[in-house]
Design a protein around this motif. Sequence first.
Motif, PDB file in Angstrom:
ATOM      1  N   PHE A 246      42.725 101.365  58.752  1.00 52.76           N
ATOM      2  CA  PHE A 246      42.382  99.881  58.773  1.00 52.76           C
ATOM      3  C   PHE A 246      43.914  99.102  58.637  1.00 52.76           C
ATOM      4  N   GLY A 247      43.904  98.251  59.595  1.00 49.63           N
ATOM      5  CA  GLY A 247      45.386  97.498  59.480  1.00 49.63           C
ATOM      6  C   GLY A 247      45.164  96.117  58.794  1.00 49.63           C
ATOM      7  N   GLY A 248      46.387  95.117  59.163  1.00 45.07           N
ATOM      8  CA  GLY A 248      46.665  94.088  58.080  1.00 45.07           C
ATOM      9  C   GLY A 248      45.951  92.807  58.251  1.00 45.07           C
ATOM     10  N   TYR A 249      44.962  92.837  59.364  1.00 44.24           N
ATOM     11  CA  TYR A 249      44.094  91.688  59.352  1.00 44.24           C
ATOM     12  C   TYR A 249      43.001  91.868  58.133  1.00 44.24           C
ATOM     13  N   SER A 250      43.485  91.856  57.083  1.00 49.12           N
ATOM     14  CA  SER A 250      42.622  92.059  55.744  1.00 49.12           C
ATOM     15  C   SER A 250      43.253  91.668  54.422  1.00 49.12           C
ATOM     16  N   ARG A 251      42.470  91.546  53.481  1.00 51.08           N
ATOM     17  CA  ARG A 251      42.897  91.072  52.145  1.00 51.08           C
ATOM     18  C   ARG A 251      44.016  91.874  51.422  1.00 51.08           C
ATOM     19  N   ALA A 252      43.786  93.293  51.681  1.00 54.68           N
ATOM     20  CA  ALA A 252      44.674  94.236  50.860  1.00 54.68           C
ATOM     21  C   ALA A 252      44.800  95.527  51.505  1.00 54.68           C
ATOM     22  N   VAL A 253      45.996  96.036  51.233  1.00 51.82           N
ATOM     23  CA  VAL A 253      46.135  97.498  51.737  1.00 51.82           C
ATOM     24  C   VAL A 253      46.698  98.381  50.744  1.00 51.82           C
ATOM     25  N   VAL A 254      46.418  99.623  50.791  1.00 53.49           N
ATOM     26  CA  VAL A 254      46.908 100.729  49.905  1.00 53.49           C
ATOM     27  C   VAL A 254      47.831 101.586  50.621  1.00 53.49           C
ATOM     28  N   VAL A 255      49.030 101.706  50.332  1.00 58.64           N
ATOM     29  CA  VAL A 255      50.008 102.538  51.164  1.00 58.64           C
ATOM     30  C   VAL A 255      50.901 103.502  50.181  1.00 58.64           C
ATOM     31  N   ASP A 256      51.099 104.593  50.570  1.00 52.00           N
ATOM     32  CA  ASP A 256      52.163 105.366  49.815  1.00 52.00           C
ATOM     33  C   ASP A 256      53.325 104.648  49.978  1.00 52.00           C
ATOM     34  N   GLU A 257      54.222 104.803  48.702  1.00 54.43           N
ATOM     35  CA  GLU A 257      55.374 103.947  48.519  1.00 54.43           C
ATOM     36  C   GLU A 257      56.448 104.372  49.607  1.00 54.43           C
ATOM     37  N   ALA A 258      56.428 105.503  49.844  1.00 57.45           N
ATOM     38  CA  ALA A 258      57.374 106.011  50.884  1.00 57.45           C
ATOM     39  C   ALA A 258      57.296 105.324  52.126  1.00 57.45           C
ATOM     40  N   PHE A 259      56.312 104.555  52.500  1.00 61.72           N
ATOM     41  CA  PHE A 259      56.097 103.836  53.778  1.00 61.72           C
ATOM     42  C   PHE A 259      56.182 102.287  53.351  1.00 61.72           C
ATOM     43  N   VAL A 260      56.440 102.042  52.246  1.00 60.39           N
ATOM     44  CA  VAL A 260      56.393 100.325  51.808  1.00 60.39           C
ATOM     45  C   VAL A 260      57.979  99.939  51.941  1.00 60.39           C
ATOM     46  N   LEU A 261      58.176  98.762  52.380  1.00 59.23           N
ATOM     47  CA  LEU A 261      59.441  98.224  52.342  1.00 59.23           C
ATOM     48  C   LEU A 261      59.744  96.905  51.581  1.00 59.23           C
TER      49      LEU A 261
END
Length: 349
Positions: free
Chosen positions: A128-143
């Motif tokens: 589920f994408g970013g039209y939301s309150r929060a998201v949990v992502v592996d740090e390798a894919f965070v900028l």
Amino acid sequence: MFICQGFGATAATEKLGPFSFERRDTGPTDVRIDIRYCGVCHSDLHQARNEWHNTIDPCVPGHEIVGQVAEVGDKVTRFAVGDLVGVGCMVDSCRECASCKQGLEQYCEVGFVGTYNGPDKHSGGMTFGGYSRAVVVDEAFVLKVPKNLDLAAVAPLLCAGITTYSPLRHWKVGPGQRVGIVGLGGLGHMGVKFARAFGAEVVLFTTSASKVDDGLRLGAHKVVLSRDPDAMAKEVGSFDFILDAVAAQHDINEYLGLLKTDGTLVQVGAPEEPLPVAVFSLIMKRRNFAGSLIGGIAETQEMLDFCGEHNITSDIEMIRMDEIETAYARMLRSDVKYRFVIDMETLAS
Ligand SMILES: [Zn+2]
Ligand SMILES: [Zn+2]
């Protein structure tokens, strides 16, 4: 698991509305992000409406995400609570194939995991994408997001930005080159900004006389009205590189004809129907016709850092979450300058 508020479609024929769903708790290598803004991409609309015939409902779109780190797993090394961060079109990939090993996760041979409507390795369902309150992502894919930029105007860099930055870099656009950008929309306006920042002579092609002034303001040295045959004829054989950001049907051969010998036209706009290519327009001057998809994670970080150094962001119109359907309708008419961004504070609780 925690319940996350979002905004999504429960069927292709339904309008988007409030939709709550489960997200995983923060794992050892995960970053939990409180989303502040999310850009609105054409893909969001295609996916929500199942126009690519691969949507699995319910669908929560959004892959131009910026926000603040709220929690990190105990093995996370690159992020801390409070950091400004972004997430683009991918949240994972196989990480082992030749493409992934080269930092080209977008061309993962197994297929990257899309930020929405992708096969979620953790839940077994869809992402589920970013039209939301929060998201949990592996740090390798965070900028990491540069602190000096307007955060809302950074959001579109995560898709529209990298989609234009990557081909301009790959084909080494720079000083001494004549570069054409076709179409002044979400992608095209970033293409103009980057090509100018890389030192090229930039010519914008648009069908709309009302966009001439904006094209020049955004950095084009010249704007050509593509419906004017005389103006187009003057440009034949004069370009080293053309980036075509038009998603509607158009005559690609007219643009191939504008390239010099060995010139390259890269298509980043994606028309639904095939574009007929007259092979002679390639053969006669050994021209190249190519495509390009977003960019890898390392290159996306490089792009954000470049934007921080050169003060580049997207031109945006901020909307409330409940204005998304109106925004989609306007986007279809190209009536946006040049990207909608949702203020996620307006997601009703
Ligand atoms: Zn996108
Ligand atoms: Zn891979």
